[in-house]
Each structure stands twice: as C-alpha cells, then as structure tokens.
Design an enzyme around this catalytic site. Sequence first.
Site, PDB file in Angstrom:
ATOM      1  N   GLU A  32       4.407  -4.911   7.362  1.00 38.94           N
ATOM      2  CA  GLU A  32       3.613  -3.834   7.978  1.00 38.94           C
ATOM      3  C   GLU A  32       4.025  -3.530   9.417  1.00 38.94           C
ATOM      4  O   GLU A  32       3.917  -2.391   9.867  1.00 38.94           O
ATOM      5  CB  GLU A  32       2.117  -4.195   7.939  1.00 38.94           C
ATOM      6  CG  GLU A  32       1.478  -4.070   6.559  1.00 38.94           C
ATOM      7  CD  GLU A  32       1.576  -5.345   5.722  1.00 38.94           C
ATOM      8  OE1 GLU A  32       2.381  -6.233   6.062  1.00 38.94           O
ATOM      9  OE2 GLU A  32       0.841  -5.438   4.723  1.00 38.94           O
ATOM     10  N   ALA A  65       0.865  -1.175   0.000  1.00 41.98           N
ATOM     11  CA  ALA A  65       0.000   0.000   0.000  1.00 41.98           C
ATOM     12  C   ALA A  65       0.902   1.226   0.000  1.00 41.98           C
ATOM     13  O   ALA A  65       2.049   1.166   0.462  1.00 41.98           O
ATOM     14  CB  ALA A  65      -0.880  -0.018   1.239  1.00 41.98           C
ATOM     15  N   GLU A  97      -0.537  -9.273  -0.641  1.00 40.93           N
ATOM     16  CA  GLU A  97      -1.961  -9.536  -0.414  1.00 40.93           C
ATOM     17  C   GLU A  97      -2.739  -9.605  -1.731  1.00 40.93           C
ATOM     18  O   GLU A  97      -3.630 -10.436  -1.897  1.00 40.93           O
ATOM     19  CB  GLU A  97      -2.534  -8.464   0.524  1.00 40.93           C
ATOM     20  CG  GLU A  97      -1.933  -8.565   1.918  1.00 40.93           C
ATOM     21  CD  GLU A  97      -2.236  -7.373   2.797  1.00 40.93           C
ATOM     22  OE1 GLU A  97      -1.775  -6.261   2.473  1.00 40.93           O
ATOM     23  OE2 GLU A  97      -2.926  -7.539   3.805  1.00 40.93           O
ATOM     24  N   GLY A 104       0.598  -4.916   0.863  1.00 42.09           N
ATOM     25  CA  GLY A 104      -0.572  -4.989  -0.021  1.00 42.09           C
ATOM     26  C   GLY A 104      -0.273  -5.685  -1.346  1.00 42.09           C
ATOM     27  O   GLY A 104      -1.187  -6.217  -1.978  1.00 42.09           O
TER      28      GLY A 104
HETATM   29  N1  CAA Z   1       4.583   3.204  -0.718  1.00 40.46           N
HETATM   30  C1  CAA Z   1       4.981   4.374  -1.264  1.00 40.46           C
HETATM   31  N2  CAA Z   1       6.134   4.520  -1.930  1.00 40.46           N
HETATM   32  C2  CAA Z   1       6.919   3.440  -2.041  1.00 40.46           C
HETATM   33  C3  CAA Z   1       6.582   2.193  -1.502  1.00 40.46           C
HETATM   34  C4  CAA Z   1       5.332   2.097  -0.814  1.00 40.46           C
HETATM   35  N3  CAA Z   1       4.892   0.956  -0.289  1.00 40.46           N
HETATM   36  N4  CAA Z   1       7.573   1.332  -1.754  1.00 40.46           N
HETATM   37  C5  CAA Z   1       8.508   2.008  -2.448  1.00 40.46           C
HETATM   38  N5  CAA Z   1       8.121   3.294  -2.623  1.00 40.46           N
HETATM   39  C6  CAA Z   1       8.836   4.365  -3.320  1.00 40.46           C
HETATM   40  C7  CAA Z   1       9.999   4.863  -2.484  1.00 40.46           C
HETATM   41  O1  CAA Z   1       9.562   5.810  -1.541  1.00 40.46           O
HETATM   42  C8  CAA Z   1      10.884   5.461  -3.566  1.00 40.46           C
HETATM   43  O2  CAA Z   1      10.351   6.698  -3.939  1.00 40.46           O
HETATM   44  P1  CAA Z   1      11.372   7.953  -4.224  1.00 40.46           P
HETATM   45  O3  CAA Z   1      12.188   7.481  -5.405  1.00 40.46           O
HETATM   46  O4  CAA Z   1      10.432   9.075  -4.541  1.00 40.46           O
HETATM   47  O5  CAA Z   1      12.182   8.119  -3.000  1.00 40.46           O
HETATM   48  C9  CAA Z   1      10.653   4.526  -4.757  1.00 40.46           C
HETATM   49  O6  CAA Z   1       9.423   3.853  -4.506  1.00 40.46           O
HETATM   50  C10 CAA Z   1      11.742   3.475  -4.894  1.00 40.46           C
HETATM   51  O7  CAA Z   1      11.848   2.796  -3.656  1.00 40.46           O
HETATM   52  P2  CAA Z   1      13.225   2.612  -2.847  1.00 40.46           P
HETATM   53  O8  CAA Z   1      14.146   3.737  -3.158  1.00 40.46           O
HETATM   54  O9  CAA Z   1      12.895   2.369  -1.418  1.00 40.46           O
HETATM   55  O10 CAA Z   1      13.782   1.303  -3.560  1.00 40.46           O
HETATM   56  P3  CAA Z   1      14.772   0.212  -2.935  1.00 40.46           P
HETATM   57  O11 CAA Z   1      15.170  -0.666  -4.070  1.00 40.46           O
HETATM   58  O12 CAA Z   1      15.838   0.872  -2.143  1.00 40.46           O
HETATM   59  O13 CAA Z   1      13.886  -0.620  -1.894  1.00 40.46           O
HETATM   60  C11 CAA Z   1      11.927  -1.829  -1.194  1.00 40.46           C
HETATM   61  C12 CAA Z   1      12.826  -1.396  -2.370  1.00 40.46           C
HETATM   62  C13 CAA Z   1      12.692  -2.790  -0.279  1.00 40.46           C
HETATM   63  C14 CAA Z   1      10.705  -2.524  -1.763  1.00 40.46           C
HETATM   64  C15 CAA Z   1      11.519  -0.561  -0.389  1.00 40.46           C
HETATM   65  O14 CAA Z   1      11.017   0.393  -1.308  1.00 40.46           O
HETATM   66  C16 CAA Z   1      10.474  -0.801   0.636  1.00 40.46           C
HETATM   67  O15 CAA Z   1      10.764  -1.336   1.684  1.00 40.46           O
HETATM   68  N6  CAA Z   1       9.205  -0.394   0.362  1.00 40.46           N
HETATM   69  C17 CAA Z   1       8.147  -0.450   1.305  1.00 40.46           C
HETATM   70  C18 CAA Z   1       7.645  -1.869   1.501  1.00 40.46           C
HETATM   71  C19 CAA Z   1       6.540  -1.906   2.542  1.00 40.46           C
HETATM   72  O16 CAA Z   1       6.726  -1.572   3.679  1.00 40.46           O
HETATM   73  N7  CAA Z   1       5.323  -2.338   2.117  1.00 40.46           N
HETATM   74  C20 CAA Z   1       4.196  -2.441   2.962  1.00 40.46           C
HETATM   75  C21 CAA Z   1       3.395  -1.178   2.926  1.00 40.46           C
HETATM   76  S1  CAA Z   1       2.106  -1.136   4.141  1.00 40.46           S
HETATM   77  C22 CAA Z   1       0.846  -2.065   3.496  1.00 40.46           C
HETATM   78  O17 CAA Z   1       0.944  -2.641   2.433  1.00 40.46           O
HETATM   79  C23 CAA Z   1      -0.379  -2.096   4.339  1.00 40.46           C
HETATM   80  C24 CAA Z   1      -1.422  -3.066   3.930  1.00 40.46           C
HETATM   81  O18 CAA Z   1      -1.329  -4.250   4.130  1.00 40.46           O
HETATM   82  C25 CAA Z   1      -2.628  -2.598   3.315  1.00 40.46           C
END
Ligand code: CAA
Length: 261
Positions: free
Chosen positions: A135, A67, A115, A112
């Site tokens: 999460e 998400a 999911e 998400g």
């Molecule tokens: N939401 C918003 N933006 C996201 C994102 C997310 N879930 N995942 C990645 N991005 C964005 C980053 O902020 C970044 O944006 P900028 O270039 O503007 O800074 C861009 O995508 C590239 O990401 P990274 O620079 O972080 O890329 P990376 O290769 O270094 O890392 C990754 C990749 C390990 C997937 C890392 O991006 C990450 O950990 N992302 C978040 C994963 C996460 O926590 N997901 C769960 C979200 S909560 C959820 O899903 C709730 C639910 O169940 C409903």
Amino acid sequence: MTYQNIILEHAEPGIYVLTVNRPQALNALNAATLEELAAALARVGGDRAARVVLLTGAGEKAFVAGADIAAMKPMNAQQAFAFSQAGQQAARAIEELPVPVIALVNGYALGGGCELALACDWMIASERAVFGQPEVNLGIPPGFGGTQRLARRVGRALAMELVITGRQIKAEEALRIGLVNQVVAVDALMAGGLAQARLIASKAPLAVQACKQAVRCGLDMDLANACALETSLFALTFGSADRLEGMTAFLEKRPAQFKGE
Ligand code: CAA
C-alpha cells in the site's frame, strides 16, 4: 442471492469452497465483492451442517491482488472510511464464522488479499504464492486489518518492515516466518485443501468450533481469562452427544460417529 464476483460451492458434505472470481482484475476487492463475501459467509454461518470453508481466488495468477485500485482512486475520505469498514467487516466475518476457514493462496496475495488471507484461520500456499502489503506504493497504509493481523501473526518488527517497505515475499519465506502453515505444488493446492477439510469434517463439530473460539478469542485476552474461557468451552462440550460418543467409541475401540450435536 446471485453472486457476480464470487463463487460459493458446496463441494462436499459440510465443505464449502468460496472463490473470489474477478480474474480479469486479479480478483481485486471492490465494494460489491466485499458485500458478496459477507453475504456468502453469512449463508455458510447459517448452515448448521457446515464444517469448513476453503477460501481461494480464481485464475492462475492471483489469490487476491488487493483492494481494487481503480475503484479506490476517486474515493474521498468518507468513502475510503466506508470501504475500509467493509473490508474490516469481511475479515471479521471470516474470523467470527464458527467453522474454520482455510485460505488456499494460489498466487498473489497483496494488500487487501494478504489481509483477507490473514483473517483466515490458517493458510496453505502454492509454490507460486507471493505475499505483501504494497500500500505504501499507493500513498496509503493497509486498510483491511493488515497492520494488526500481520503483526500478531509474524511479530512486530517483521510486520513493521513489511508494511513500511512494501517488500513482497515468496511462499518459502512465508513458511519460514510462520505466515503460512504449508507450501504445496501449484497442482496440489485444492487437493491438499480438500484433504485437510475432510479431516476437519471428520472431527466432532462442536469441539472444532470450541477450539476455534478458544484460540481466536483467547489471544485477545490475558492468560487467566483466556484459560477461564477454555474451561467454560471444555465444560460445555460435556453436554453434547458427540462428547459421549467420542469417549464411548474410544473405550469400545471403534471409530466415533459424530453428528454435530
Ligand atoms: N486493483 C485493480 N486492478 C488490479 C489490481 C488491483 N489491486 N491488481 C491487478 N489489477 C489489474 C491490472 O490493472 C490489470 O488490468 P488490465 O488488464 O485491465 O490492465 C490486470 O489486473 C492484470 O494485472 P497486471 O497486468 O498488473 O499483472 P502483472 O502480472 O503484470 O502484475 C501484480 C501482477 C504484481 C499483482 C500487479 O497487478 C500489481 O502490483 N497489482 C497491485 C497490487 C497492489 O498494489 N495491491 C494493494 C492494493 S491497495 C489495498 O489493498 C488497500 C488495502 O489494504 C485495503
């Protein structure tokens, strides 16, 4: 409807490719994307010629990285409730689509994203795929059905460990625990998905739909009622032209020509 965050392609007769298309945010799901996904699935659901959907993510890195965290940060509890409901609804729309939906997991499938993939009927992963429910690192539990579908897919203890620790797993482990059906080379993912889609499209469409409904609905029932459902679906197909064609073709030793009727 024109889409800003997804691409819906009619790749081949009966075969749709649905791509979450926000590669700049690793295809993270915001409310608009969820709405577009639901609309696209409804559109496919309304196409009587649809046979299968391949769901994937745009770009090299991610299926869907979760998400959208930037969109969630300012939410209050009511907004989070509505957002979770929208995600749950998109997942349900995948499950309730009469035709099979296969997730082609081309990279990160986190939160998400995992999911969404879990709502699909099965997954094919590329060697680059990474799965997880991270999460807890954000102070929340999964909200698009992960606690439920992951436990049903890989079992209670493993799902409990994965959601509570946020541990991420690679494609090989995902295959071993039964989260994905197959792991293929990165370059072979779409071709592998299309090959499977063509195979599905070659089968009797009403029988395929009956299989999906029986497995999906039956798993939520006790065995006796689930088997009764199977009997009803089995008997229903006897009213179809394709059933007669399938059996006649077998006895005449020729390939069947199915019409979805
Ligand atoms: N939401 C918003 N933006 C996201 C994102 C997310 N879930 N995942 C990645 N991005 C964005 C980053 O902020 C970044 O944006 P900028 O270039 O503007 O800074 C861009 O995508 C590239 O990401 P990274 O620079 O972080 O890329 P990376 O290769 O270094 O890392 C990754 C990749 C390990 C997937 C890392 O991006 C990450 O950990 N992302 C978040 C994963 C996460 O926590 N997901 C769960 C979200 S909560 C959820 O899903 C709730 C639910 O169940 C409903």
